[in-house]
Design a protein around this motif. Structure first.
Motif, PDB file in Angstrom:
ATOM      1  N   LYS A 104       0.829  -1.216   0.000  1.00 36.56           N
ATOM      2  CA  LYS A 104       0.000   0.000   0.000  1.00 36.56           C
ATOM      3  C   LYS A 104       0.858   1.258   0.000  1.00 36.56           C
ATOM      4  O   LYS A 104       0.547   2.231  -0.685  1.00 36.56           O
ATOM      5  CB  LYS A 104      -0.928   0.012   1.218  1.00 36.56           C
ATOM      6  CG  LYS A 104      -2.103  -0.902   1.111  1.00 36.56           C
ATOM      7  CD  LYS A 104      -2.961  -0.793   2.360  1.00 36.56           C
ATOM      8  CE  LYS A 104      -4.009  -1.857   2.401  1.00 36.56           C
ATOM      9  NZ  LYS A 104      -4.794  -1.822   3.648  1.00 36.56           N
ATOM     10  N   LEU A 105       1.925   1.235   0.788  1.00 33.96           N
ATOM     11  CA  LEU A 105       2.827   2.384   0.865  1.00 33.96           C
ATOM     12  C   LEU A 105       3.422   2.699  -0.505  1.00 33.96           C
ATOM     13  O   LEU A 105       3.416   3.846  -0.955  1.00 33.96           O
ATOM     14  CB  LEU A 105       3.936   2.107   1.881  1.00 33.96           C
ATOM     15  CG  LEU A 105       4.986   3.170   2.095  1.00 33.96           C
ATOM     16  CD1 LEU A 105       4.356   4.439   2.662  1.00 33.96           C
ATOM     17  CD2 LEU A 105       6.051   2.655   3.048  1.00 33.96           C
ATOM     18  N   ILE A 106       3.903   1.672  -1.185  1.00 33.86           N
ATOM     19  CA  ILE A 106       4.488   1.851  -2.519  1.00 33.86           C
ATOM     20  C   ILE A 106       3.408   2.310  -3.499  1.00 33.86           C
ATOM     21  O   ILE A 106       3.624   3.261  -4.270  1.00 33.86           O
ATOM     22  CB  ILE A 106       5.144   0.542  -3.012  1.00 33.86           C
ATOM     23  CG1 ILE A 106       6.266   0.102  -2.074  1.00 33.86           C
ATOM     24  CG2 ILE A 106       5.634   0.685  -4.447  1.00 33.86           C
ATOM     25  CD1 ILE A 106       7.381   1.100  -1.904  1.00 33.86           C
ATOM     26  N   ASP A 107       2.257   1.654  -3.477  1.00 31.44           N
ATOM     27  CA  ASP A 107       1.168   2.020  -4.393  1.00 31.44           C
ATOM     28  C   ASP A 107       0.729   3.465  -4.196  1.00 31.44           C
ATOM     29  O   ASP A 107       0.520   4.206  -5.164  1.00 31.44           O
ATOM     30  CB  ASP A 107      -0.039   1.090  -4.212  1.00 31.44           C
ATOM     31  CG  ASP A 107       0.187  -0.292  -4.802  1.00 31.44           C
ATOM     32  OD1 ASP A 107       1.109  -0.447  -5.625  1.00 31.44           O
ATOM     33  OD2 ASP A 107      -0.567  -1.215  -4.436  1.00 31.44           O
ATOM     34  N   MET A 108       0.607   3.890  -2.941  1.00 33.07           N
ATOM     35  CA  MET A 108       0.177   5.264  -2.660  1.00 33.07           C
ATOM     36  C   MET A 108       1.209   6.274  -3.148  1.00 33.07           C
ATOM     37  O   MET A 108       0.853   7.301  -3.730  1.00 33.07           O
ATOM     38  CB  MET A 108      -0.105   5.441  -1.173  1.00 33.07           C
ATOM     39  CG  MET A 108      -1.373   4.724  -0.734  1.00 33.07           C
ATOM     40  SD  MET A 108      -1.634   4.743   1.046  1.00 33.07           S
ATOM     41  CE  MET A 108      -1.685   6.475   1.383  1.00 33.07           C
ATOM     42  N   ALA A 109       2.479   5.994  -2.930  1.00 35.28           N
ATOM     43  CA  ALA A 109       3.540   6.910  -3.382  1.00 35.28           C
ATOM     44  C   ALA A 109       3.524   7.017  -4.905  1.00 35.28           C
ATOM     45  O   ALA A 109       3.608   8.124  -5.464  1.00 35.28           O
ATOM     46  CB  ALA A 109       4.904   6.434  -2.886  1.00 35.28           C
ATOM     47  N   LEU A 110       3.405   5.878  -5.580  1.00 41.39           N
ATOM     48  CA  LEU A 110       3.388   5.897  -7.038  1.00 41.39           C
ATOM     49  C   LEU A 110       2.140   6.580  -7.576  1.00 41.39           C
ATOM     50  O   LEU A 110       2.218   7.357  -8.537  1.00 41.39           O
ATOM     51  CB  LEU A 110       3.509   4.467  -7.585  1.00 41.39           C
ATOM     52  CG  LEU A 110       4.836   3.758  -7.267  1.00 41.39           C
ATOM     53  CD1 LEU A 110       4.792   2.320  -7.757  1.00 41.39           C
ATOM     54  CD2 LEU A 110       6.010   4.501  -7.848  1.00 41.39           C
ATOM     55  N   ASP A 111       0.990   6.315  -6.965  1.00 45.49           N
ATOM     56  CA  ASP A 111      -0.249   6.977  -7.391  1.00 45.49           C
ATOM     57  C   ASP A 111      -0.155   8.485  -7.215  1.00 45.49           C
ATOM     58  O   ASP A 111      -0.586   9.253  -8.078  1.00 45.49           O
ATOM     59  CB  ASP A 111      -1.459   6.440  -6.618  1.00 45.49           C
ATOM     60  CG  ASP A 111      -1.867   5.049  -7.058  1.00 45.49           C
ATOM     61  OD1 ASP A 111      -1.410   4.599  -8.133  1.00 45.49           O
ATOM     62  OD2 ASP A 111      -2.642   4.408  -6.326  1.00 45.49           O
ATOM     63  N   HIS A 112       0.404   8.908  -6.102  1.00 44.55           N
ATOM     64  CA  HIS A 112       0.564  10.337  -5.842  1.00 44.55           C
ATOM     65  C   HIS A 112       1.424  10.980  -6.932  1.00 44.55           C
ATOM     66  O   HIS A 112       1.085  12.044  -7.461  1.00 44.55           O
ATOM     67  CB  HIS A 112       1.192  10.546  -4.464  1.00 44.55           C
ATOM     68  CG  HIS A 112       1.452  11.972  -4.126  1.00 44.55           C
ATOM     69  ND1 HIS A 112       0.456  12.860  -3.783  1.00 44.55           N
ATOM     70  CD2 HIS A 112       2.606  12.674  -4.094  1.00 44.55           C
ATOM     71  CE1 HIS A 112       0.982  14.036  -3.556  1.00 44.55           C
ATOM     72  NE2 HIS A 112       2.298  13.960  -3.735  1.00 44.55           N
ATOM     73  N   CYS A 113       2.521  10.330  -7.273  1.00 42.67           N
ATOM     74  CA  CYS A 113       3.425  10.886  -8.291  1.00 42.67           C
ATOM     75  C   CYS A 113       2.824  10.812  -9.698  1.00 42.67           C
ATOM     76  O   CYS A 113       3.026  11.725 -10.494  1.00 42.67           O
ATOM     77  CB  CYS A 113       4.768  10.173  -8.238  1.00 42.67           C
ATOM     78  SG  CYS A 113       5.647  10.545  -6.698  1.00 42.67           S
ATOM     79  N   ARG A 114       2.085   9.752  -9.991  1.00 35.72           N
ATOM     80  CA  ARG A 114       1.413   9.672 -11.289  1.00 35.72           C
ATOM     81  C   ARG A 114       0.435  10.830 -11.447  1.00 35.72           C
ATOM     82  O   ARG A 114       0.333  11.426 -12.507  1.00 35.72           O
ATOM     83  CB  ARG A 114       0.667   8.354 -11.428  1.00 35.72           C
ATOM     84  CG  ARG A 114       1.543   7.185 -11.766  1.00 35.72           C
ATOM     85  CD  ARG A 114       0.697   5.947 -12.039  1.00 35.72           C
ATOM     86  NE  ARG A 114       1.541   4.778 -12.053  1.00 35.72           N
ATOM     87  CZ  ARG A 114       1.589   3.869 -11.072  1.00 35.72           C
ATOM     88  NH1 ARG A 114       0.813   3.980  -9.999  1.00 35.72           N
ATOM     89  NH2 ARG A 114       2.394   2.846 -11.170  1.00 35.72           N
ATOM     90  N   GLN A 115      -0.295  11.123 -10.400  1.00 34.21           N
ATOM     91  CA  GLN A 115      -1.279  12.206 -10.412  1.00 34.21           C
ATOM     92  C   GLN A 115      -0.586  13.547 -10.624  1.00 34.21           C
ATOM     93  O   GLN A 115      -1.029  14.365 -11.405  1.00 34.21           O
ATOM     94  CB  GLN A 115      -2.066  12.211  -9.102  1.00 34.21           C
ATOM     95  CG  GLN A 115      -3.275  13.094  -9.111  1.00 34.21           C
ATOM     96  CD  GLN A 115      -4.071  12.935  -7.848  1.00 34.21           C
ATOM     97  OE1 GLN A 115      -3.537  13.056  -6.742  1.00 34.21           O
ATOM     98  NE2 GLN A 115      -5.351  12.649  -7.988  1.00 34.21           N
ATOM     99  N   ARG A 116       0.535  13.735  -9.958  1.00 31.52           N
ATOM    100  CA  ARG A 116       1.291  14.982 -10.110  1.00 31.52           C
ATOM    101  C   ARG A 116       1.909  15.116 -11.484  1.00 31.52           C
ATOM    102  O   ARG A 116       2.075  16.200 -12.005  1.00 31.52           O
ATOM    103  CB  ARG A 116       2.384  15.071  -9.046  1.00 31.52           C
ATOM    104  CG  ARG A 116       1.827  15.278  -7.654  1.00 31.52           C
ATOM    105  CD  ARG A 116       2.921  15.475  -6.676  1.00 31.52           C
ATOM    106  NE  ARG A 116       3.798  16.535  -7.145  1.00 31.52           N
ATOM    107  CZ  ARG A 116       4.768  17.071  -6.441  1.00 31.52           C
ATOM    108  NH1 ARG A 116       5.004  16.635  -5.249  1.00 31.52           N
ATOM    109  NH2 ARG A 116       5.519  18.033  -6.931  1.00 31.52           N
ATOM    110  N   CYS A 117       2.277  13.966 -12.069  1.00 32.47           N
ATOM    111  CA  CYS A 117       2.934  13.970 -13.391  1.00 32.47           C
ATOM    112  C   CYS A 117       1.916  13.946 -14.535  1.00 32.47           C
ATOM    113  O   CYS A 117       2.303  13.973 -15.703  1.00 32.47           O
ATOM    114  CB  CYS A 117       3.879  12.794 -13.524  1.00 32.47           C
ATOM    115  SG  CYS A 117       5.277  12.873 -12.378  1.00 32.47           S
ATOM    116  N   GLY A 118       0.638  13.856 -14.204  1.00 32.68           N
ATOM    117  CA  GLY A 118      -0.409  13.892 -15.231  1.00 32.68           C
ATOM    118  C   GLY A 118      -0.624  12.585 -15.965  1.00 32.68           C
ATOM    119  O   GLY A 118      -1.197  12.569 -17.034  1.00 32.68           O
ATOM    120  N   GLU A 119      -0.174  11.471 -15.390  1.00 30.57           N
ATOM    121  CA  GLU A 119      -0.405  10.171 -16.041  1.00 30.57           C
ATOM    122  C   GLU A 119      -1.848   9.777 -15.945  1.00 30.57           C
ATOM    123  O   GLU A 119      -2.553  10.036 -15.058  1.00 30.57           O
ATOM    124  CB  GLU A 119       0.458   9.078 -15.380  1.00 30.57           C
ATOM    125  CG  GLU A 119       1.807   8.967 -16.017  1.00 30.57           C
ATOM    126  CD  GLU A 119       2.549   7.720 -15.515  1.00 30.57           C
ATOM    127  OE1 GLU A 119       1.918   6.730 -15.166  1.00 30.57           O
ATOM    128  OE2 GLU A 119       3.772   7.784 -15.495  1.00 30.57           O
TER     129      GLU A 119
END
Length: 119
Positions: A104-119
């Motif tokens: 969950k920790l990894i998924d949340m970090a990646l989701d947060h960055c995807r959202q910021r990067c516009g993926e």
């Protein structure tokens, strides 16, 4: 927006609520150490690869185009921090993410960055 208040004031109720709810310093120190281990790009790449299932050192080396030695070194750090665990099958050790909390920790970090990067 500045990072400081323009007026010095203490909101006593807010301060007391925050003080009562603060996490123990020992737990915060452990969390900081854990996040420090994850913060290395190579280790995060390993964790990302393991999100989809178990892989051995040779598999990870092939996925990440790295040497087995380099992957092994990083896995040792991840295992010590209890972020990954190994399962021996004969002469091969398959690695997985340690548990659902780590995933969950990894998924949340990646989701947060995807959202910021516009993926």
């Amino acid at each position: 927006m500045k990072d400081v208040c323009e007026v010095r004031c203490i909101h006593e109720e807010n301060v007391q609520r925050a003080q009562r709810a603060r996490t123990d310093d020992g737990v915060l120190d452990e969390a900081a150490a854990l996040l420090g281990v994850i913060s290395d790009p190579t280790r995060l790449k390993i964790m990302d690869a393991l999100r989809l299932g178990e892989l051995c050192v040779c598999d990870l080396a092939a996925v990440l185009s790295m040497s087995v030695s380099a992957i092994s070194h990083q896995l040792r750090l991840l295992r010590t921090a209890r972020l990954v665990r190994g399962r021996r099958a004969g002469k091969v050790i398959f690695y997985t993410i340690h548990d659902g909390h780590v995933e969950k920790l990894i998924d949340m970090a990646l989701d947060h960055c995807r959202q910021r990067c516009g993926e």
